[in-house]
Design a protein around this motif. Structure first.
Motif, PDB file in Angstrom:
ATOM      1  N   SER A 196       0.822  -1.215   0.000  1.00  0.00           N
ATOM      2  CA  SER A 196       0.000   0.000   0.000  1.00  0.00           C
ATOM      3  C   SER A 196       0.855   1.263   0.000  1.00  0.00           C
ATOM      4  O   SER A 196       0.388   2.334  -0.387  1.00  0.00           O
ATOM      5  CB  SER A 196      -0.939   0.007   1.212  1.00  0.00           C
ATOM      6  N   LEU A 197       2.115   1.139   0.403  1.00  0.00           N
ATOM      7  CA  LEU A 197       3.007   2.300   0.429  1.00  0.00           C
ATOM      8  C   LEU A 197       3.401   2.763  -0.966  1.00  0.00           C
ATOM      9  O   LEU A 197       3.867   3.891  -1.136  1.00  0.00           O
ATOM     10  CB  LEU A 197       4.269   1.985   1.234  1.00  0.00           C
ATOM     11  N   ILE A 198       3.234   1.886  -1.963  1.00  0.00           N
ATOM     12  CA  ILE A 198       3.615   2.266  -3.325  1.00  0.00           C
ATOM     13  C   ILE A 198       2.411   2.277  -4.261  1.00  0.00           C
ATOM     14  O   ILE A 198       2.544   2.107  -5.472  1.00  0.00           O
ATOM     15  CB  ILE A 198       4.732   1.351  -3.878  1.00  0.00           C
ATOM     16  N   ILE A 199       1.229   2.479  -3.682  1.00  0.00           N
ATOM     17  CA  ILE A 199       0.001   2.622  -4.463  1.00  0.00           C
ATOM     18  C   ILE A 199      -0.405   4.089  -4.449  1.00  0.00           C
ATOM     19  O   ILE A 199      -0.307   4.760  -3.421  1.00  0.00           O
ATOM     20  CB  ILE A 199      -1.132   1.758  -3.877  1.00  0.00           C
ATOM     21  N   SER A 200      -0.862   4.590  -5.573  1.00  0.00           N
ATOM     22  CA  SER A 200      -1.352   5.970  -5.622  1.00  0.00           C
ATOM     23  C   SER A 200      -2.593   6.099  -4.743  1.00  0.00           C
ATOM     24  O   SER A 200      -3.459   5.219  -4.764  1.00  0.00           O
ATOM     25  CB  SER A 200      -1.723   6.355  -7.056  1.00  0.00           C
ATOM     26  N   PRO A 201      -2.713   7.155  -3.969  1.00  0.00           N
ATOM     27  CA  PRO A 201      -1.797   8.293  -3.866  1.00  0.00           C
ATOM     28  C   PRO A 201      -0.794   8.171  -2.717  1.00  0.00           C
ATOM     29  O   PRO A 201      -0.031   9.093  -2.472  1.00  0.00           O
ATOM     30  CB  PRO A 201      -2.748   9.451  -3.611  1.00  0.00           C
ATOM     31  N   VAL A 202      -0.822   7.022  -1.996  1.00  0.00           N
ATOM     32  CA  VAL A 202       0.096   6.862  -0.867  1.00  0.00           C
ATOM     33  C   VAL A 202       1.544   6.970  -1.331  1.00  0.00           C
ATOM     34  O   VAL A 202       2.414   7.440  -0.602  1.00  0.00           O
ATOM     35  CB  VAL A 202      -0.153   5.511  -0.157  1.00  0.00           C
ATOM     36  N   ILE A 203       1.798   6.546  -2.577  1.00  0.00           N
ATOM     37  CA  ILE A 203       3.152   6.597  -3.117  1.00  0.00           C
ATOM     38  C   ILE A 203       3.720   8.011  -3.079  1.00  0.00           C
ATOM     39  O   ILE A 203       4.920   8.213  -2.863  1.00  0.00           O
ATOM     40  CB  ILE A 203       3.166   6.050  -4.570  1.00  0.00           C
ATOM     41  N   TYR A 204       2.847   9.013  -3.242  1.00  0.00           N
ATOM     42  CA  TYR A 204       3.330  10.394  -3.193  1.00  0.00           C
ATOM     43  C   TYR A 204       3.873  10.723  -1.804  1.00  0.00           C
ATOM     44  O   TYR A 204       4.908  11.384  -1.666  1.00  0.00           O
ATOM     45  CB  TYR A 204       2.204  11.365  -3.559  1.00  0.00           C
ATOM     46  N   GLY A 205       3.168  10.254  -0.775  1.00  0.00           N
ATOM     47  CA  GLY A 205       3.654  10.468   0.581  1.00  0.00           C
ATOM     48  C   GLY A 205       4.932   9.704   0.851  1.00  0.00           C
ATOM     49  O   GLY A 205       5.849  10.210   1.515  1.00  0.00           O
ATOM     50  N   THR A 206       5.010   8.478   0.323  1.00  0.00           N
ATOM     51  CA  THR A 206       6.209   7.664   0.515  1.00  0.00           C
ATOM     52  C   THR A 206       7.434   8.329  -0.106  1.00  0.00           C
ATOM     53  O   THR A 206       8.483   8.466   0.533  1.00  0.00           O
ATOM     54  CB  THR A 206       6.004   6.271  -0.110  1.00  0.00           C
ATOM     55  N   VAL A 207       7.297   8.747  -1.358  1.00  0.00           N
ATOM     56  CA  VAL A 207       8.422   9.389  -2.043  1.00  0.00           C
ATOM     57  C   VAL A 207       8.724  10.749  -1.425  1.00  0.00           C
ATOM     58  O   VAL A 207       9.885  11.160  -1.315  1.00  0.00           O
ATOM     59  CB  VAL A 207       8.127   9.527  -3.550  1.00  0.00           C
ATOM     60  N   PHE A 208       7.688  11.436  -1.001  1.00  0.00           N
ATOM     61  CA  PHE A 208       7.855  12.734  -0.337  1.00  0.00           C
ATOM     62  C   PHE A 208       8.723  12.591   0.915  1.00  0.00           C
ATOM     63  O   PHE A 208       9.695  13.333   1.111  1.00  0.00           O
ATOM     64  CB  PHE A 208       6.473  13.278   0.010  1.00  0.00           C
ATOM     65  N   LEU A 209       8.400  11.615   1.755  1.00  0.00           N
ATOM     66  CA  LEU A 209       9.174  11.407   2.979  1.00  0.00           C
ATOM     67  C   LEU A 209      10.586  10.924   2.670  1.00  0.00           C
ATOM     68  O   LEU A 209      11.554  11.338   3.322  1.00  0.00           O
ATOM     69  CB  LEU A 209       8.458  10.402   3.882  1.00  0.00           C
TER      70      LEU A 209
END
Length: 382
Positions: A164-177
């Motif tokens: 779930s960490l690399i699914i949109s839109p969570v991926i944006y938060g993952t890459v952001f952090l």
């Protein structure tokens, strides 16, 4: 107003932002506990987490039941007609507005962080962040590969809930952090004299992440039956996007040079990022057969879906058969990106260099990230 100004003077805007963030979380948790069905089931889950859950489970949709969420692999339309609480992968107008508000709020927080670190006034940092924009799309393609692996009965490299960490839109938060972590670490290393340039090292680390991810996807495409390498998609997308964006850049340079004065080559990259998104969407919607790619993709964004439906309704059927119905999306992407670039004149950038740079990074990311994902998932046949 005076009370707010005193608070800013006493605590600083950064600490006030952190306080507001904590307050928002507490209010959200309190609302969920007070009215779980209304707040969680019918709002947060249905519009935000439910689509991520369904995507992570490779399901057509997910249903919230008395015993918790359950993935559904068929019968979604019937379930919706029956009035059951259903969440489908992708975006809705509600979720897109919500994510837009979250993005703006988080940008304010990042601005205060960069101000505290006393960095991000140098335009070179923009170029250091470009690899991380590409990384977001590449990692999202890795998640697409896990879906295909599950469908093929193969254990994927990443499983739920980690996927779930690399699914949109969570991926944006993952890459952001991840980007913030790398940036802060590189700034610290530069201050201690370990490295010469924090932005060059940041860009190099981002580039290394992208390279490793692409190597993995290439390995999957060459060794797994559920994926196939179609380099024509990558080549066509990059070439068309580059030609269109550079053509616009040169056109502005010749007839309206003031449009490029403020941003320079950063403006070119902003347009290029959205051109990648536009071209990839058009190719995946209408031109994969011409590229000999036996795959079918559907738009997941309401805006793209609306444009396609409107074109189908207004454009003659014979013309639609010849050129497709998604081409206006590319026009819209190029026009909006060009308009945004034109707003960043030299005066605005000189007055607020850090704020302008942050906005340019965000504008590029919301085009280049999704565009990279669409381009790569077709390139690797996922």
């Amino acid at each position: 107003m005076e009370t707010f100004e005193r608070a800013v003077d006493e605590y600083g805007p950064g600490q006030l932002w952190v306080g507001s963030f904590v307050a928002v979380l507490l209010v959200a948790v309190g609302a969920v506990m007070a009215a779980p069905q209304a707040v969680w089931d019918r709002f947060l889950w249905q519009y935000f987490w439910g689509p991520v859950y369904a995507d992570a489970k490779s399901a057509s949709c997910a249903e919230m039941t008395a015993s918790g969420p359950q993935p559904l692999y068929d019968g979604c339309s019937a379930a919706i007609q029956e009035g059951r609480l259903i969440a489908e992968p992708g975006y809705t107008i509600v979720s897109e507005v919500g994510y837009m508000l979250i993005l703006v709020y988080m940008l304010v927080g990042v601005y205060f962080l960069l101000e505290r670190l006393d960095i991000a006034e140098d335009p070179k940092l923009y170029f250091a962040f470009v690899p991380f924009m590409l990384l977001g799309g590449a990692l999202r393609t890795v998640e697409d590969a896990t879906d295909r692996a599950v469908d093929a009965g193969v254990t994927p490299i990443v499983e739920y809930p980690l996927s779930s960490l690399i699914i949109s839109p969570v991926i944006y938060g993952t890459v952001f952090l991840l980007t913030l972590l790398v940036l802060v670490a590189c700034v610290d290393l530069e201050q201690r004299g370990v490295i010469d340039s924090y932005y060059r090292t940041t860009g190099a680390i981002g580039g290394a992440f992208v390279a490793v991810t692409l190597l993995y996807l290439t390995f999957v495409a060459l060794t797994r039956e559920y994926a196939t390498l179609y380099p024509s998609v990558l080549i066509t997308t990059v070439m068309l996007a580059s030609a269109l964006s550079y053509g616009l850049y040169r056109l502005f340079e010749s007839y309206r040079p003031a449009l490029n004065n403020g941003t320079g080559y950063i403006g070119l990259l902003v347009i290029w990022g959205h051109a990648i998104d536009g071209v990839a969407n058009v190719l995946l919607a209408d031109w994969l057969d011409a590229l000999n790619v036996p795959l079918t993709y559907y738009p997941k964004h309401p805006a793209n879906e609306f444009i396609i439906e409107a074109t189908e309704a207004l454009q003659p059927a014979s013309l639609s058969a010849a050129i497709g119905t998604s081409w206006p999306f590319l026009i819209v992407k190029l026009a909006v990106a060009s308009l945004v670039v034109s707003l960043f004149n030299q005066e605005f950038i000189d007055d607020s260099p850090r704020y302008a740079l942050l906005l340019l990074i965000a504008v590029t990311a919301v085009g280049l990230g999704p565009g990279t994902r669409d381009m790569l998932r077709a390139t690797f046949g996922i």
